[in-house]
Write an enzyme that holds these catalytic residues in place. Structure first.
Site, PDB file in Angstrom:
ATOM      1  N   ASP A  41       0.821  -1.215   0.000  1.00  0.00           N
ATOM      2  CA  ASP A  41       0.000   0.000   0.000  1.00  0.00           C
ATOM      3  C   ASP A  41       0.855   1.267   0.000  1.00  0.00           C
ATOM      4  OD1 ASP A  41      -2.836  -1.102   2.021  1.00  0.00           O
ATOM      5  OD2 ASP A  41      -2.281  -1.446  -0.061  1.00  0.00           O
ATOM      6  N   ALA A  42       1.937   1.246   0.784  1.00  0.00           N
ATOM      7  CA  ALA A  42       2.759   2.457   0.907  1.00  0.00           C
ATOM      8  C   ALA A  42       3.335   2.869  -0.446  1.00  0.00           C
ATOM      9  CB  ALA A  42       3.881   2.220   1.917  1.00  0.00           C
TER      10      ALA A  42
ATOM     11  N   GLU B  91     -16.952  -3.572   5.806  1.00  0.00           N
ATOM     12  CA  GLU B  91     -15.671  -4.137   5.382  1.00  0.00           C
ATOM     13  C   GLU B  91     -15.674  -5.628   5.677  1.00  0.00           C
ATOM     14  OE1 GLU B  91     -11.704  -2.791   3.904  1.00  0.00           O
ATOM     15  OE2 GLU B  91     -13.640  -1.802   4.155  1.00  0.00           O
TER      16      GLU B  91
ATOM     17  N   CYS C  81      31.285 -22.978  11.027  1.00  0.00           N
ATOM     18  CA  CYS C  81      32.364 -23.898  11.416  1.00  0.00           C
ATOM     19  C   CYS C  81      32.756 -24.880  10.326  1.00  0.00           C
ATOM     20  CB  CYS C  81      31.974 -24.661  12.678  1.00  0.00           C
ATOM     21  SG  CYS C  81      30.659 -25.885  12.406  1.00  0.00           S
TER      22      CYS C  81
ATOM     23  N   TYR D  78     -17.617  -6.069   9.412  1.00  0.00           N
ATOM     24  CA  TYR D  78     -18.069  -4.998  10.288  1.00  0.00           C
ATOM     25  C   TYR D  78     -18.744  -3.934   9.421  1.00  0.00           C
ATOM     26  CZ  TYR D  78     -15.242  -6.641  14.259  1.00  0.00           C
ATOM     27  OH  TYR D  78     -14.719  -7.367  15.295  1.00  0.00           O
TER      28      TYR D  78
ATOM     29  N   LYS E  41      -3.453   7.311   8.510  1.00  0.00           N
ATOM     30  CA  LYS E  41      -2.762   6.042   8.281  1.00  0.00           C
ATOM     31  C   LYS E  41      -1.635   5.823   9.287  1.00  0.00           C
ATOM     32  CE  LYS E  41      -3.442   3.778   4.935  1.00  0.00           C
ATOM     33  NZ  LYS E  41      -3.219   3.976   3.492  1.00  0.00           N
TER      34      LYS E  41
ATOM     35  N   GLU F 115     -12.976   5.228  14.352  1.00  0.00           N
ATOM     36  CA  GLU F 115     -13.010   3.764  14.233  1.00  0.00           C
ATOM     37  C   GLU F 115     -11.741   3.287  13.542  1.00  0.00           C
ATOM     38  OE1 GLU F 115     -15.629   3.556  10.126  1.00  0.00           O
ATOM     39  OE2 GLU F 115     -16.625   3.946  12.035  1.00  0.00           O
TER      40      GLU F 115
ATOM     41  N   SER G 255     -13.941   6.991  -1.872  1.00  0.00           N
ATOM     42  CA  SER G 255     -12.837   6.700  -0.957  1.00  0.00           C
ATOM     43  C   SER G 255     -12.566   7.915  -0.082  1.00  0.00           C
ATOM     44  CB  SER G 255     -11.580   6.328  -1.747  1.00  0.00           C
ATOM     45  OG  SER G 255     -11.209   7.395  -2.591  1.00  0.00           O
ATOM     46  N   LEU G 256     -11.623   7.772   0.851  1.00  0.00           N
ATOM     47  CA  LEU G 256     -11.273   8.851   1.774  1.00  0.00           C
ATOM     48  C   LEU G 256      -9.891   9.394   1.452  1.00  0.00           C
ATOM     49  CD1 LEU G 256     -12.394   7.302   5.189  1.00  0.00           C
ATOM     50  CD2 LEU G 256     -13.681   8.866   3.734  1.00  0.00           C
TER      51      LEU G 256
ATOM     52  N   ASP H 234      -8.394  -3.449   7.161  1.00  0.00           N
ATOM     53  CA  ASP H 234      -7.672  -3.754   5.927  1.00  0.00           C
ATOM     54  C   ASP H 234      -8.335  -4.968   5.277  1.00  0.00           C
ATOM     55  OD1 ASP H 234      -5.795  -3.290   4.052  1.00  0.00           O
ATOM     56  OD2 ASP H 234      -4.110  -4.148   5.146  1.00  0.00           O
TER      57      ASP H 234
ATOM     58  N   CYS I 238      23.412 -27.644  11.360  1.00  0.00           N
ATOM     59  CA  CYS I 238      24.844 -27.894  11.422  1.00  0.00           C
ATOM     60  C   CYS I 238      25.085 -29.079  12.341  1.00  0.00           C
ATOM     61  CB  CYS I 238      25.557 -26.655  11.955  1.00  0.00           C
ATOM     62  SG  CYS I 238      27.253 -26.958  12.506  1.00  0.00           S
TER      63      CYS I 238
ATOM     64  N   CYS J 279      30.909 -25.939  16.811  1.00  0.00           N
ATOM     65  CA  CYS J 279      30.382 -24.757  16.129  1.00  0.00           C
ATOM     66  C   CYS J 279      30.246 -23.576  17.088  1.00  0.00           C
ATOM     67  CB  CYS J 279      29.033 -25.074  15.501  1.00  0.00           C
ATOM     68  SG  CYS J 279      28.338 -23.716  14.551  1.00  0.00           S
TER      69      CYS J 279
ATOM     70  N   LYS K 291      -9.427   1.604  10.794  1.00  0.00           N
ATOM     71  CA  LYS K 291      -9.553   1.432   9.341  1.00  0.00           C
ATOM     72  C   LYS K 291      -9.169  -0.005   9.009  1.00  0.00           C
ATOM     73  CE  LYS K 291      -8.140   3.438   4.919  1.00  0.00           C
ATOM     74  NZ  LYS K 291      -7.744   2.160   4.306  1.00  0.00           N
TER      75      LYS K 291
ATOM     76  N   ARG L 261     -17.243  -2.779  -4.006  1.00  0.00           N
ATOM     77  CA  ARG L 261     -17.125  -1.343  -4.245  1.00  0.00           C
ATOM     78  C   ARG L 261     -16.755  -1.056  -5.695  1.00  0.00           C
ATOM     79  NH1 ARG L 261     -12.293   1.317  -3.136  1.00  0.00           N
ATOM     80  NH2 ARG L 261     -12.383   3.571  -3.268  1.00  0.00           N
TER      81      ARG L 261
ATOM     82  N   CYS M 114      28.420 -25.825   7.102  1.00  0.00           N
ATOM     83  CA  CYS M 114      28.009 -24.751   7.999  1.00  0.00           C
ATOM     84  C   CYS M 114      28.813 -23.483   7.709  1.00  0.00           C
ATOM     85  CB  CYS M 114      28.224 -25.189   9.452  1.00  0.00           C
ATOM     86  SG  CYS M 114      27.957 -23.874  10.665  1.00  0.00           S
TER      87      CYS M 114
ATOM     88  N   LYS N 229     -14.815  10.682  11.343  1.00  0.00           N
ATOM     89  CA  LYS N 229     -15.939  11.258  10.611  1.00  0.00           C
ATOM     90  C   LYS N 229     -16.634  12.272  11.520  1.00  0.00           C
ATOM     91  CE  LYS N 229     -16.745   6.788   8.378  1.00  0.00           C
ATOM     92  NZ  LYS N 229     -17.645   5.604   8.293  1.00  0.00           N
TER      93      LYS N 229
ATOM     94  N   TYR O 277       2.010   2.151  -3.416  1.00  0.00           N
ATOM     95  CA  TYR O 277       0.891   2.649  -4.225  1.00  0.00           C
ATOM     96  C   TYR O 277       0.536   4.085  -3.818  1.00  0.00           C
ATOM     97  CZ  TYR O 277      -3.758   2.965  -6.317  1.00  0.00           C
ATOM     98  OH  TYR O 277      -4.852   3.370  -7.030  1.00  0.00           O
TER      99      TYR O 277
END
Length: 642
Positions: free
Chosen positions: A35-36, A179, A417, A229, A320, A119, A84-85, A123, A432, A438, A121, A142, A414, A296, A38
């Site tokens: 998401d970040a 959601e 060692c 919800y 966010k 509330e 959307s918000l 996902d 190992c 070791c 958000k 949606r 390994c 809101k 995007y």
């Protein structure tokens, strides 16, 4: 300065990239970037279009909510758009939002504080539910905010969505918006089952919810642990609702719809920020994924006065959290060796800020998981960090994979060692085999070696062992028997008397038993009972060293797995060298006559369970009550095979 032509090219490139990811998210249910990433693309495009409004086009992603719906499901046109918000990421941005709302509503100093409904958000996937006279008649995604997809057949399978409202007072036509999400526990259980069946797993709970809703066969949706919800209403006809958002949510709950228990009413921007901080602290303990908080304006009259901008309401905002997923590249894949010898592949990453910290390493768990995700050096990957959880690589963006990459292989030796690495059949973890040698396993191996039920060296505690290992003064157990009073007494909190006592205890421990010595070696799954069984059956260490796996399985309570581990341990040259050094330094025991087991006796192969108490045997003497993982008894009885 960039030329107008270059600016237009960058804007078109951003639009194409965003359209591509909208298509993957909304149509294919197969996200490729977090998401970040995007959000960054969208913010960059918004900023450039704001600076160059003459380049804004009607088909720009900034002028619409989402992408086109899939053609495999019937389309549904929303009578009221599902917009959307806008997002904010910093406290100051939220204060600016609050100031705009207060100014628009002409709130003045001294006036009552603005009241917000707050509330988490969630996902998940947004849905619209239409109820006619209390009966569910339509469920829709949606989609692009104007047109969604008919998923009635799937939402009817979700237990938390009532097919008929309860109580009274609901409008003749009521559109409920909410959601749909997959709780974390259900997500983990579903993925575990899918992995065991060799089926495709979901990347995250949001992807799981969206993909489940768009199944053509409702039986498949019904198998998935979905929840919902309700968070607002849309179309309302033939009735009235309360004039505050929080009261509408309460009414929905009374009519049988599930709403988020974390919802609250807060006053002013400070109340919003306090709520944000509280939910943020508890985020990782919630049963579901969230990526922020939604505020809101609670009064519907005020909402109407504030109105909308082109694609979002002026009266609501999403605050966010720091991104838990980010995009970065794999610079290397290394294998770390844990205290039990387990090899864990670790991705060395180009540093990226995620989950509130800069991350440069991420776990790949084990070689099977590494191959399942097919992570390669040079790959672009999504890395996730939630709370205090160790960062992990979620998936690879294969479209960005450079040419010439190769699959990562499990090392034969390994990396610490150079002992052999062995992966037993049916196990996900490779280990190992150089347990005593070791360095990665050294401290824990030494703590076990000197413990009370092993060589029992009193005064040689965990902290001192860790100091000696950190200084490279002790590399294996044989070095313990070369510690002097002089070097020990010079240590902090270790006077002459303590040093003398410790050296005396080390010297005394040289005289032991074969069973104790075998247990002290720390062979996997060889606890006290198994060590005693091996010592009694063979009588001497050379006999054990020479025994084949088949011969080892003749020892009572030694099965094929334990026999393999004993054989593997003694076949490692480093381990045999340490044992020889210990014997050269005086560690000794008395050999005994090998145990004679009658293979055809009247009690051969039988198991006896003895309950109650025995006058000459306490729990301490119960050979089944070992601290090792081969314990034969966990309850009140003593189980012994003859």
């Amino acid at each position: 300065m960039s030329s107008p032509g270059n600016i237009q090219k960058r804007i078109e490139a951003l639009r194409d990239e965003i359209r591509y990811h909208n298509y993957r998210y909304h149509t294919l249910d197969d996200i490729e970037i977090p998401d970040a990433e995007y959000d960054r693309l969208m913010r960059e495009l918004q900023a450039m279009e704001k600076e160059h409004p003459d380049l804004v086009t009607p088909d720009s992603p900034t002028q619409r909510v989402g992408a086109e719906p899939s053609s495999t499901l019937q389309t549904v046109r929303h009578r009221l758009p599902m917009l959307s918000l806008e997002n904010v990421f910093a406290d100051d941005d939220l204060r600016e939002f609050h100031a705009r709302v207060a100014e628009k509503l002409e709130f003045e100093d001294g006036a009552p504080k603005l009241v917000y409904a707050a509330e988490p958000k969630l996902d998940g996937a947004a849905v619209s539910l239409i109820y006619e006279n209390g009966r569910l008649i339509l469920g829709a995604t949606r989609g692009d905010g104007t047109t969604g997809e008919d998923i009635t057949h799937n939402v009817r399978t979700i237990d938390s969505i009532p097919l008929r409202l309860i109580g009274e007072g609901f409008p003749e036509t009521l559109e409920v918006r909410g959601e749909v999400f997959m709780p974390r526990a259900g997500f983990e259980a579903y993925n575990k089952k899918a992995r065991e069946a060799g089926e495709k797993t979901f990347v995250n709970p949001r992807n799981a919810a969206a993909g489940s809703l768009r199944q053509l066969d409702p039986k498949l949706t019904a198998e998935r642990p979905l929840d919902m919800y309700a968070y607002s209403v849309g179309l309302v006809e033939g009735g009235e609702l309360p004039d505050r958002h929080s009261e509408i949510i309460a009414a929905l709950r009374e009519w049988g719809l599930k709403t988020c228990p974390e919802s609250a009413v807060v006053e002013g921007v400070d109340g919003c920020l306090d709520y944000y901080s509280d939910i943020g602290r508890r985020r990782d303990s919630l049963d579901y994924d969230i990526d922020g908080v939604v505020y809101k304006v609670d009064s519907l009259a005020m909402q109407r006065e504030l109105g909308f901008v082109s694609r979002a309401p002026r009266w609501a905002i999403a605050h966010k959290f720091p991104a838990q997923e980010e995009l970065t590249t794999v610079e290397d894949v290394e294998f770390q060796v844990g205290r039990t010898g387990a090899l864990t592949p670790v991705a060395r990453l180009a540093p990226v800020f995620v989950g509130g910290v800069t991350v440069s390493n991420a776990t790949l768990h084990n070689i099977d998981e590494l191959h399942r995700k097919d992570v390669r050096v040079g790959d672009t990957v999504i890395v996730r960090r939630a709370g205090d959880v160790i960062p992990e690589v979620v998936s690879v963006v294969e479209r960005r994979r450079p040419e010439g990459t190769t699959r990562v292989k499990l090392p034969a030796l390994c990396p610490v060692c150079e002992s052999h690495v062995k992966r037993e059949e049916g196990e996900a973890v490779a280990r190992c085999t150089g347990g005593l040698y070791c360095k990665a396993q050294r401290a824990e191996a030494l703590k076990h070696f000197v413990s009370r039920r092993a060589l029992d060296i009193e005064g040689l505690g965990a902290k001192l062992i860790e100091q000696l290992v950190a200084e490279d003064r002790v590399s294996d157990p044989s070095d313990l028997f070369q510690l002097s009073i002089e070097e020990l007494s010079s240590r902090e909190r270790m006077g002459d008397k303590s040093a003398e006592n410790l050296v005396r205890a080390i010297e005394a421990s040289k005289s032991t038993t074969l069973a104790r010595f075998l247990y002290a070696l720390g062979i996997r799954e060889v606890g006290e009972a198994t060590a005693a069984g091996l010592a009694n059956y063979f009588g001497s260490l050379p006999a054990i060293l020479a025994a084949s796996e088949e011969e080892l399985t003749k020892v009572p309570d030694v099965g094929p797995v334990v026999a393999t581990r004993v054989r593997t341990f003694f076949e490692e040259a480093h381990n045999r060298e340490v044992i020889e050094s210990l014997q050269d330094l005086g560690v000794h025991w008395s050999d005994t006559e090998p145990m004679k087991i009658a293979e055809d006796g009247p009690l051969s192969g039988k198991t006896f369970v003895i309950t109650g108490t025995l006058p000459s045997m306490t729990r301490k003497h119960d050979p089944g009550r070992s601290k090792g993982p081969d314990s034969a008894c966990r309850g009140q009885s003593n189980r012994q095979r003859f």
